[in-house]
Design an enzyme around this catalytic site. Structure first.
Site, PDB file in Angstrom:
ATOM      1  N   ASP A 276      37.290  14.101  53.020  1.00 19.45           N
ATOM      2  CA  ASP A 276      36.639  13.481  51.861  1.00 19.45           C
ATOM      3  C   ASP A 276      35.173  13.912  51.982  1.00 19.45           C
ATOM      4  O   ASP A 276      34.883  14.937  52.627  1.00 19.45           O
ATOM      5  CB  ASP A 276      36.802  11.952  51.881  1.00 19.45           C
ATOM      6  CG  ASP A 276      36.423  11.291  50.552  1.00 19.45           C
ATOM      7  OD1 ASP A 276      37.221  11.322  49.616  1.00 19.45           O
ATOM      8  OD2 ASP A 276      35.292  10.763  50.440  1.00 19.45           O
TER       9      ASP A 276
ATOM     10  N   LYS B 178      41.921   4.547  54.019  1.00 21.85           N
ATOM     11  CA  LYS B 178      40.698   5.354  54.007  1.00 21.85           C
ATOM     12  C   LYS B 178      39.955   5.082  55.299  1.00 21.85           C
ATOM     13  O   LYS B 178      40.095   4.003  55.881  1.00 21.85           O
ATOM     14  CB  LYS B 178      39.798   4.950  52.811  1.00 21.85           C
ATOM     15  CG  LYS B 178      38.770   6.006  52.455  1.00 21.85           C
ATOM     16  CD  LYS B 178      39.380   7.097  51.607  1.00 21.85           C
ATOM     17  CE  LYS B 178      38.424   8.202  51.292  1.00 21.85           C
ATOM     18  NZ  LYS B 178      38.975   9.093  50.252  1.00 21.85           N
TER      19      LYS B 178
HETATM   20  P1  NDP Z   1      31.996  17.099  49.580  1.00 17.03           P
HETATM   21  O1  NDP Z   1      31.401  16.525  50.809  1.00 17.03           O
HETATM   22  O2  NDP Z   1      32.656  18.422  49.664  1.00 17.03           O
HETATM   23  O3  NDP Z   1      30.907  17.169  48.442  1.00 17.03           O
HETATM   24  C1  NDP Z   1      30.246  16.010  48.029  1.00 17.03           C
HETATM   25  C2  NDP Z   1      29.342  16.349  46.891  1.00 17.03           C
HETATM   26  O4  NDP Z   1      28.883  15.158  46.312  1.00 17.03           O
HETATM   27  C3  NDP Z   1      28.112  17.125  47.296  1.00 17.03           C
HETATM   28  O5  NDP Z   1      27.771  17.978  46.258  1.00 17.03           O
HETATM   29  C4  NDP Z   1      27.066  16.048  47.488  1.00 17.03           C
HETATM   30  O6  NDP Z   1      25.754  16.516  47.239  1.00 17.03           O
HETATM   31  C5  NDP Z   1      27.452  15.057  46.421  1.00 17.03           C
HETATM   32  N1  NDP Z   1      27.137  13.692  46.832  1.00 17.03           N
HETATM   33  C6  NDP Z   1      27.661  12.996  47.873  1.00 17.03           C
HETATM   34  N2  NDP Z   1      27.115  11.781  47.951  1.00 17.03           N
HETATM   35  C7  NDP Z   1      26.225  11.715  46.941  1.00 17.03           C
HETATM   36  C8  NDP Z   1      25.357  10.706  46.488  1.00 17.03           C
HETATM   37  N3  NDP Z   1      25.271   9.524  47.116  1.00 17.03           N
HETATM   38  N4  NDP Z   1      24.616  10.965  45.381  1.00 17.03           N
HETATM   39  C9  NDP Z   1      24.703  12.165  44.747  1.00 17.03           C
HETATM   40  N5  NDP Z   1      25.495  13.171  45.154  1.00 17.03           N
HETATM   41  C10 NDP Z   1      26.248  12.931  46.217  1.00 17.03           C
HETATM   42  O7  NDP Z   1      33.004  15.990  49.035  1.00 17.03           O
HETATM   43  P2  NDP Z   1      34.290  16.162  48.098  1.00 17.03           P
HETATM   44  O8  NDP Z   1      34.058  17.226  47.094  1.00 17.03           O
HETATM   45  O9  NDP Z   1      35.471  16.238  48.977  1.00 17.03           O
HETATM   46  O10 NDP Z   1      34.352  14.739  47.378  1.00 17.03           O
HETATM   47  C11 NDP Z   1      33.704  14.481  46.147  1.00 17.03           C
HETATM   48  C12 NDP Z   1      34.338  13.271  45.487  1.00 17.03           C
HETATM   49  O11 NDP Z   1      35.721  13.540  45.248  1.00 17.03           O
HETATM   50  C13 NDP Z   1      34.308  11.971  46.299  1.00 17.03           C
HETATM   51  O12 NDP Z   1      34.222  10.879  45.417  1.00 17.03           O
HETATM   52  C14 NDP Z   1      35.677  11.954  46.974  1.00 17.03           C
HETATM   53  O13 NDP Z   1      36.072  10.659  47.319  1.00 17.03           O
HETATM   54  C15 NDP Z   1      36.533  12.535  45.846  1.00 17.03           C
HETATM   55  N6  NDP Z   1      37.808  13.104  46.238  1.00 17.03           N
HETATM   56  C16 NDP Z   1      37.892  14.092  47.185  1.00 17.03           C
HETATM   57  C17 NDP Z   1      39.120  14.642  47.485  1.00 17.03           C
HETATM   58  C18 NDP Z   1      39.268  15.764  48.446  1.00 17.03           C
HETATM   59  O14 NDP Z   1      40.395  16.239  48.604  1.00 17.03           O
HETATM   60  N7  NDP Z   1      38.227  16.253  49.089  1.00 17.03           N
HETATM   61  C19 NDP Z   1      40.352  14.166  46.844  1.00 17.03           C
HETATM   62  C20 NDP Z   1      40.148  13.176  45.828  1.00 17.03           C
HETATM   63  C21 NDP Z   1      38.909  12.677  45.556  1.00 17.03           C
HETATM   64  P3  NDP Z   1      24.628  16.356  48.374  1.00 17.03           P
HETATM   65  O15 NDP Z   1      25.162  17.127  49.537  1.00 17.03           O
HETATM   66  O16 NDP Z   1      23.388  16.929  47.774  1.00 17.03           O
HETATM   67  O17 NDP Z   1      24.545  14.878  48.651  1.00 17.03           O
HETATM   68  O1  2IT Z   2      40.352  10.500  47.857  1.00 18.46           O
HETATM   69  C1  2IT Z   2      41.307  11.231  48.186  1.00 18.46           C
HETATM   70  O2  2IT Z   2      42.391  11.189  47.606  1.00 18.46           O
HETATM   71  C2  2IT Z   2      41.098  12.159  49.305  1.00 18.46           C
HETATM   72  N1  2IT Z   2      39.998  12.227  49.842  1.00 18.46           N
HETATM   73  C3  2IT Z   2      42.246  12.991  49.800  1.00 18.46           C
HETATM   74  C4  2IT Z   2      43.121  12.195  50.723  1.00 18.46           C
HETATM   75  C5  2IT Z   2      44.196  12.973  51.436  1.00 18.46           C
HETATM   76  O3  2IT Z   2      44.854  12.328  52.247  1.00 18.46           O
HETATM   77  O4  2IT Z   2      44.388  14.162  51.191  1.00 18.46           O
END
Ligand code: NDP
Ligand code: 2IT
Length: 445
Positions: A166, A126
């Site tokens: 992420d 990461k």
């Molecule tokens: P984005 O940046 O697209 O969206 C993040 C979302 O989470 C926003 O709605 C944001 O709202 C909210 N958020 C972020 N930090 C905080 C906080 N401290 N408190 C409250 N709300 C928060 O991120 P992703 O959708 O990509 O990721 C979301 C989750 O999914 C994370 O835990 C990530 O690790 C996990 N994940 C992502 C993957 C991917 O492919 N993208 C794969 C697997 C897991 P605001 O803008 O208002 O803070």
């Molecule tokens: O938490 C996760 O698995 C991700 N943010 C996606 C990682 C990736 O390499 O696609």
């Protein structure tokens, strides 16, 4: 906890007592490994646990960049390459002010087991920075990304380490990072995933984490002869993962009634429509406030400073960030008779919340299993890049679905209790751990 695991954990606690998130993720995994460690003395003999809690490499670097006023700004960048027993390091990049080495280590540690669960050839890593993309111009984000990759490019490569998105890192950031990587190395290759369709990206990668999460939920419900259709779903976040979950759940006939951000949540009693789900993308791209959503769609209401877990639902899916569901939130969901909680976010629930769900017979599944479809589809993007080809949406979606069904089956195999129910936390940890541990033993020191 098994005595060997306890000893290693205690030692770790004295070494890095300030790394709270990292210790939390290690404790959760170690708590479930008792039987596996007892049955496999070779793991202790090879000091597998001691080696598993120290990253292969943790890189921290300075990222200086120029803002719109030509003022120098400085952030800290990280890449934690945790474990490469199963393949090149793989895992996302997070740009958020809350990023610390502890957060990077917990995410990379979790990623190692998640990537293992997919059974695809990927190790765990990461990276990211405490840079906040919010309120920055495209030009500033580009400047930051160029400076970030200027250091990171020394440590990555299609067979070495392949970062992706992420929190705070989406298609725009991957584009800037990829462009500068090419200039620095003179190589056009699959060094990053989440690239744009048309220049090396895979169809379905943007949807994959959310779609995969719902495919996993479908499998959980199918064991009870139940389905997603007709269910009321509460989700947090309005980013990439929340969007994919909302899209697939709605397509399958569920009613998704909430989305949220750090400033509050939106409740749409009638369920999100296609137009609303499409607007989630616009909100994020334009950096608009979530309250705009409720202004645009009458019938939706914004609740400032509150979390969506107070809304009655059958299914709850945290899709924002770590530790976003605490014991109190869990108690509210249980009181409202939630039947299933699945983490879209990594470590979305505090241990007390997960324990509350398990104690009350709520089906609960952890992020490393539920959200593994994102990284799995990243690996499908790597395969397409390496084979100089593109697959159709149907092909990628079909493979993603198969992978999620397989991960669910692995959780059931390793996490079944005597009464026929499944401990998905133990199942995911044990299935993920065994592949990594066996590879480490086979490869020696
Ligand atoms: P984005 O940046 O697209 O969206 C993040 C979302 O989470 C926003 O709605 C944001 O709202 C909210 N958020 C972020 N930090 C905080 C906080 N401290 N408190 C409250 N709300 C928060 O991120 P992703 O959708 O990509 O990721 C979301 C989750 O999914 C994370 O835990 C990530 O690790 C996990 N994940 C992502 C993957 C991917 O492919 N993208 C794969 C697997 C897991 P605001 O803008 O208002 O803070
Ligand atoms: O938490 C996760 O698995 C991700 N943010 C996606 C990682 C990736 O390499 O696609």
């Amino acid at each position: 906890m098994n005595a060997y695991a306890q000893r290693v954990f205690d030692e770790l606690k004295t070494k890095v007592p300030w790394e709270k998130e990292f210790l939390q993720s290690v404790e959760e995994v170690f708590n479930t490994l008792g039987a596996v460690l007892d049955e496999n003395p070779q793991y202790e003999a090879n000091r597998v646990l001691e080696r598993m809690v120290i990253p292969d490499r943790a890189i921290s670097f300075q990222v200086p960049w120029l803002d719109r006023n030509n003022k120098i700004q400085i952030n800290t960048g990280y890449r934690v390459q945790f474990n490469d027993a199963l393949g090149p390091y793989k895992g996302g990049l997070r740009f958020h002010p809350s990023v610390t080495l502890s957060v990077m280590k917990f995410l990379a540690f979790e990623q190692t087991f998640k990537d293992s669960l997919t059974t695809l050839p990927m190790g765990g890593a990461k990276g990211g920075s405490d840079f906040d993309p919010k309120g920055k111009t495209d030009f500033e984000v580009m400047n930051f990304c160029k400076s970030f990759i200027r250091e990171l490019h020394h440590h990555i490569g299609p067979d070495v380490d392949v970062p992706a998105g992420d929190i705070g890192v989406g298609g725009r950031e991957i584009g800037y990072l990829f462009g500068e990587y090419k200039r620095l190395t003179h190589r056009y290759c699959g060094v990053l995933t989440g690239k744009g369709i048309g220049w090396g990206g895979s169809l379905i990668r943007p949807e994959a984490t959310g779609y995969g999460a719902i495919y996993f939920v479908q499998e959980m419900l199918a064991r009870r002869n139940d389905s997603v259709a007709g269910k009321t779903v509460v989700i947090s976040g309005y980013g990439n993962v929340a969007w994919g979950v909302a899209k697939k759940a709605s397509e399958l006939g569920a009613r998704v009634v909430t989305i949220s951000g750090s400033k509050g949540y939106v409740h749409c009693e009638g369920g999100l429509t296609g137009e609303m789900i499409a607007f989630m993308l616009e909100l994020r791209e334009k950096g608009l406030d979530l309250s705009v959503f409720a202004d645009k769609f009458p019938g939706c209401k914004f609740y400032a400073g509150r979390k969506p877990w107070e809304v009655k639902a059958d299914i709850a899916m945290p899709c924002a960030t770590q530790n976003e569901v605490n014991g109190e939130d869990a108690a509210k969901l249980v009181a409202n008779k939630v039947i299933l909680v699945a983490e879209g976010s990594n470590m979305g629930c505090l241990p007390e919340a997960a324990a509350c769900f398990q104690k009350n017979g709520v089906l609960f599944a952890p992020g490393k299993a539920v959200n593994a479809g994102g990284v799995a589809t990243s690996c499908l993007e790597m395969s397409q890049n390496a084979g100089h080809t593109n697959w159709t949406s149907a092909e990628v979606d079909h493979r993603l679905h198969d992978i999620m069904v397989h991960i669910h089956a692995a959780c059931v195999e390793c996490g079944s209790r005597k009464d026929g129910t499944v401990d998905y936390i133990a199942g995911a940890n044990i299935a993920g751990f065994k592949r990594v541990a066996d590879a480490m033993v086979a490869q020696g020191i």
